[in-house]
Enzyme design. Structure first.
Site, short mmCIF file in Angstrom:
data_model
loop_
_atom_site.label_atom_id
_atom_site.label_comp_id
_atom_site.label_asym_id
_atom_site.label_seq_id
_atom_site.Cartn_x
_atom_site.Cartn_y
_atom_site.Cartn_z
N GLU A 45 27.32 93.53 24.39
CA GLU A 45 28.03 93.58 23.11
C GLU A 45 29.51 93.84 23.34
OE1 GLU A 45 24.37 94.93 20.22
OE2 GLU A 45 25.67 96.50 20.94
N CYS A 98 37.05 95.84 22.50
CA CYS A 98 36.29 96.78 23.33
C CYS A 98 35.26 95.94 24.08
CB CYS A 98 35.63 97.82 22.43
SG CYS A 98 34.53 98.92 23.31
N CYS A 152 23.60 100.25 31.57
CA CYS A 152 24.44 101.18 32.32
C CYS A 152 23.55 102.02 33.23
CB CYS A 152 25.21 102.10 31.37
SG CYS A 152 26.42 103.14 32.23
N CYS A 192 24.55 109.34 30.29
CA CYS A 192 25.15 110.21 29.27
C CYS A 192 24.13 110.33 28.13
CB CYS A 192 26.45 109.61 28.77
SG CYS A 192 27.58 109.24 30.12
N CYS A 216 24.63 108.72 24.53
CA CYS A 216 25.07 107.33 24.43
C CYS A 216 23.88 106.38 24.34
CB CYS A 216 25.91 106.99 25.65
SG CYS A 216 26.27 105.23 25.81
N GLU A 253 29.78 101.21 33.05
CA GLU A 253 30.86 102.01 33.65
C GLU A 253 31.74 101.04 34.45
OE1 GLU A 253 32.36 105.23 34.13
OE2 GLU A 253 33.55 103.81 35.30
N SER A 290 36.21 109.85 29.83
CA SER A 290 35.30 110.48 28.87
C SER A 290 34.97 111.87 29.41
CB SER A 290 34.00 109.67 28.77
OG SER A 290 34.28 108.41 28.24
N CYS A 297 31.65 103.92 18.73
CA CYS A 297 31.59 104.49 20.06
C CYS A 297 30.22 105.11 20.36
CB CYS A 297 32.65 105.56 20.12
SG CYS A 297 33.26 105.79 21.74
#
Ligand code: SF4
Length: 348
Positions: A94, A107, A114, A118, A121, A166, A220, A339
């Site tokens: 996305e 973005c 990933c 986290c 997320c 990342e 972050s 986010c």
């Protein structure tokens, strides 16, 4: 659909020249082809009208152009656009266009899923399938630039590597993509308008500092207290905050570019005075500013945005200590484009 032909955009200009001369073509044709691929965004060899028909056919026999395509575009009430982008092998990532009064920001994603964990997320719930190629990253930018021109009558102004993945764990392809985006042979955008946002991998930050790319760096952070950060971002237990700080100081020494700390304040997690003081002390060790980001709960709601009084306390303490602090309102919440919300829900 998977194809066995080699993606021509994986070739450097030199590789392409070598290929052409080995087949009896003039090497200057490589530059023409390169321009079609990286500047004019050609989707097939047939479009390359300054090449002979024979050469176009020969290229088509050996190579493919593995462009991405928008599988689904969703538009938020606030103008934010989210693209579910299908890659040539059927994977989906996305990317998001965020319009504000003065800017249009893309973005972009750097990986399918990933590998980091986290806990706040949505992307972390998707297994990392693979890294994106530089061309797939550039394609996301080209698509959003077109959308910006179509819907907002202005070109794309900024890029943040803050989508899925990342970026510093797909280092080579992200660097190549940035070079294509910023070079005159590519999209010719200023590197100062590009922000690489990382979860904070010290040795990769140092490597990035050595590139002399002139991009901006965001980290972050979310907590400057080791034990809390390790709970929110478990992988970070391998990278102590002292190592992270050393890499950021190295970054500043090499680039003279201030670091942006991305920071979400959650209720009961990092909303106390001790959390604020730790952040303030951390920020003072390197030229930096803080973006306090509004949080969007993801389904099970373990994390909740802190009360506004806690956020006000952060702002007051940081600003009193001379640290520039901005509150970033999240955009595109209604289409899960905000986010921490990118999780391929649109393609389920
Ligand atoms: S916040 Fe970024 S690094 Fe962490 S899991 Fe999500 S996509 Fe990966």
């Amino acid at each position: 659909m998977t194809t066995t032909k080699k993606d021509i955009r994986k070739l450097s200009l030199e590789d392409l020249e070598n290929h052409l001369t080995s087949t009896g073509e003039k090497s200057f044709r490589a530059k023409q082809i390169y321009e079609w691929l990286w500047k004019k965004n050609a989707h097939n060899f047939e479009d390359m009208t300054n090449l002979s028909k024979k050469l176009r056919e020969e290229l088509d026999n050996v190579f493919s152009i593995q462009n991405v395509r928008v599988d689904l575009m969703q538009k938020s009430n606030d103008g934010t656009i989210k693209n579910a982008v299908e890659l040539h092998d059927g994977n989906v990532v996305e990317s998001v266009l965020i319009p504000t009064e003065k800017r249009t920001t893309a973005c972009v994603s750097s990986q399918v899923g990933c590998s980091l964990d986290c806990t706040f997320c949505a992307t972390s719930r998707l297994k990392r399938m693979r890294n994106l190629t530089a061309a797939e990253i550039v394609d996301q930018v080209v698509i959003i630039d077109e959308e910006s021109r179509n819907y907002f009558e202005r070109p794309l102004s900024n890029i943040v590597f803050m989508g899925m993945g990342e970026p510093l764990l797909n280092y080579n392809e992200v660097m190549l993509a940035i070079r294509k985006i910023t070079s005159p042979e590519g999209l010719n955008m200023s590197p100062r308008r590009i922000t690489v946002s990382t979860s904070g991998i010290p040795k990769m930050i140092e490597k990035l500092a050595d590139e002399d790319l002139k991009v901006k760096l965001a980290v972050s952070l979310h907590s400057a207290r080791e034990e809390i950060r390790n709970t929110i971002m478990p992988f970070s237990s391998k990278f102590p905050l002292t190592d992270l700080m050393e890499s950021l100081q190295y970054w500043y020494t090499k680039t003279k570019s201030r670091v942006t700390f991305e920071y979400i304040v959650w209720k009961g997690i990092n909303d106390t005075k001790a959390d604020i003081d730790a952040l303030m002390k951390f920020c003072k060790r390197v030229p930096s500013k803080v973006n306090l980001i509004e949080y969007n709960s993801i389904d099970d709601g373990e994390y909740q945005q802190a009360d506004s009084s806690a956020i006000d306390n952060y702002i007051e303490t940081l600003e009193r200590n001379g640290i520039v602090t901005k509150v970033r309102r999240s955009r595109g919440k209604d289409i899960d484009a905000a986010c921490g919300q990118l999780a391929n829900k649109s393609s389920e």
